[in-house]
Scaffold this motif. Structure first.
Motif, PDB file in Angstrom:
ATOM      1  N   THR A 189       0.844  -1.193   0.000  1.00 34.84           N
ATOM      2  CA  THR A 189       0.000   0.000   0.000  1.00 34.84           C
ATOM      3  C   THR A 189       0.881   1.244   0.000  1.00 34.84           C
ATOM      4  O   THR A 189       2.050   1.191   0.381  1.00 34.84           O
ATOM      5  CB  THR A 189      -0.926   0.053   1.236  1.00 34.84           C
ATOM      6  OG1 THR A 189      -0.121   0.099   2.427  1.00 34.84           O
ATOM      7  CG2 THR A 189      -1.866  -1.145   1.288  1.00 34.84           C
ATOM      8  N   TYR A 190       0.302   2.346  -0.454  1.00 39.09           N
ATOM      9  CA  TYR A 190       0.986   3.636  -0.343  1.00 39.09           C
ATOM     10  C   TYR A 190      -0.020   4.650   0.206  1.00 39.09           C
ATOM     11  O   TYR A 190      -1.230   4.516  -0.011  1.00 39.09           O
ATOM     12  CB  TYR A 190       1.560   4.099  -1.681  1.00 39.09           C
ATOM     13  CG  TYR A 190       0.541   4.458  -2.731  1.00 39.09           C
ATOM     14  CD1 TYR A 190       0.112   5.773  -2.919  1.00 39.09           C
ATOM     15  CD2 TYR A 190      -0.002   3.475  -3.563  1.00 39.09           C
ATOM     16  CE1 TYR A 190      -0.815   6.098  -3.880  1.00 39.09           C
ATOM     17  CE2 TYR A 190      -0.939   3.785  -4.532  1.00 39.09           C
ATOM     18  CZ  TYR A 190      -1.337   5.106  -4.688  1.00 39.09           C
ATOM     19  OH  TYR A 190      -2.265   5.418  -5.640  1.00 39.09           O
ATOM     20  N   GLY A 219      -4.430   4.152   3.163  1.00 44.83           N
ATOM     21  CA  GLY A 219      -3.538   3.318   2.378  1.00 44.83           C
ATOM     22  C   GLY A 219      -4.231   2.810   1.123  1.00 44.83           C
ATOM     23  O   GLY A 219      -5.326   2.240   1.203  1.00 44.83           O
ATOM     24  N   VAL A 220      -3.631   3.014  -0.030  1.00 47.28           N
ATOM     25  CA  VAL A 220      -4.171   2.582  -1.319  1.00 47.28           C
ATOM     26  C   VAL A 220      -3.334   1.413  -1.823  1.00 47.28           C
ATOM     27  O   VAL A 220      -2.102   1.414  -1.710  1.00 47.28           O
ATOM     28  CB  VAL A 220      -4.151   3.743  -2.341  1.00 47.28           C
ATOM     29  CG1 VAL A 220      -4.623   3.270  -3.711  1.00 47.28           C
ATOM     30  CG2 VAL A 220      -5.010   4.888  -1.848  1.00 47.28           C
ATOM     31  N   ALA A 221      -3.999   0.405  -2.388  1.00 44.96           N
ATOM     32  CA  ALA A 221      -3.298  -0.796  -2.838  1.00 44.96           C
ATOM     33  C   ALA A 221      -2.302  -0.482  -3.948  1.00 44.96           C
ATOM     34  O   ALA A 221      -2.563   0.340  -4.838  1.00 44.96           O
ATOM     35  CB  ALA A 221      -4.302  -1.837  -3.317  1.00 44.96           C
ATOM     36  N   CYS A 222      -1.155  -1.156  -3.906  1.00 43.39           N
ATOM     37  CA  CYS A 222      -0.151  -1.051  -4.944  1.00 43.39           C
ATOM     38  C   CYS A 222       0.609  -2.371  -4.997  1.00 43.39           C
ATOM     39  O   CYS A 222       0.269  -3.325  -4.287  1.00 43.39           O
ATOM     40  CB  CYS A 222       0.804   0.121  -4.693  1.00 43.39           C
ATOM     41  SG  CYS A 222       1.880  -0.104  -3.249  1.00 43.39           S
TER      42      CYS A 222
END
Length: 275
Positions: A233-234, A244-247
């Protein structure tokens, strides 16, 4: 021969009334037959060393127009019943493909000798090369290109890309390992010998961040050769706060000790990550 078919397909694509003509139907069916046998591909490598591919748009057009010229029909296998336009692949023994019960591949998908299909699904236009295992409940979508000695682990979802015709399909190059429940869609390209850890999601817009150096390096829809990738996540700020956004994180490169298919699991364990 294929140049003549290409001309017929292109004309029919621009004028769908030509689909009523027997010559057009015959050309489309011959193209799909060639895709089924691996003689034609919806996308093919131009330079594998540089991971360069070209999309054969006219072949994709033929597959798309194959649907309206086919008739719906009932198909039965014992107590099971289906109602569809597409035939299934047959004669696996002759093809040299091991197919475990409940695996299904549609006619128009190429499965190379030496491939193994566990209970799984491979759609029309796909290409699955020799030595590859499509593991339990994995799916290979329309036109996806899967290389040699790839392991698509249990529950992996490889997306299909039929339209737009100019769009590249999902490409998984030779000797890749795709961990359980991972998803690769929207024409994403995973280069040779890469390893994706479990539950990794790669789309055309996924932030794929190489964190192995002093500064992050970002890719979109592209996993470089020999990369070891895990879900991450970032932080991103929204009006309601930071979340937190998935990466996907590139945490290293495969080592010489993990070049054998039988030891691919170790590629993740080398970096302290579970498969």
């Amino acid at each position: 021969m294929y140049s003549e078919y290409k001309e017929i397909v292109e004309r029919a694509w621009d004028d769908r009334s030509l689909l009523a003509e027997e010559a057009t139907k015959r050309a489309i069916r011959e193209v799909v037959e060639a895709v089924d046998k691996g003689a034609l591909r919806t996308a093919e490598p131009v330079d594998l060393g540089k991971s360069l591919w070209q999309v054969n748009e006219w072949v994709k057009k033929a597959i798309i127009m194959y649907f309206p010229i086919q008739q719906m029909r009932t198909m039965r296998g014992g107590e099971l019943e289906w109602y569809d336009k597409m035939e299934l692949k047959h004669d696996y023994e002759k093809l040299g493909v091991r197919v475990v019960p409940q695996a299904v591949a549609r006619y128009g998908a190429y499965i190379a000798p030496g491939a193994i299909l566990m209970p799984s699904y491979v759609n029309i236009g796909a290409y699955v090369d020799t030595g590859t295992m499509v593991d339990t409940w994995a799916t290979v979508g329309s036109c996806a290109q899967i290389g040699k000695h790839v392991h698509l682990s249990g529950g992996v979802g490889i997306g299909g890309v039929l339209e737009p015709v100019q769009a590249a399909p999902v490409i998984i190059e030779d000797n890749c390992f795709i961990g359980s429940r991972s998803i690769v869609v929207e024409g994403a390209h995973v280069c040779h010998e890469a390893v994706l850890g479990s539950n990794t999601v790669i789309t055309g817009s996924t932030h794929i961040i190489d964190v192995t150096g002093d500064e992050p390096v970002e890719y979109r829809g592209y996993v470089p050769p020999r990369s070891v990738v895990v879900a991450g996540t970032y932080p991103k700020r929204f009006p309601a706060g930071e979340y937190g956004v998935a990466c996907a994180l590139i945490i290293g490169r495969r080592k010489e000790s993990t070049d054998k298919k039988t030891s691919l699991n170790d590629a993740l364990r080398d970096f302290g990550v579970a498969v």
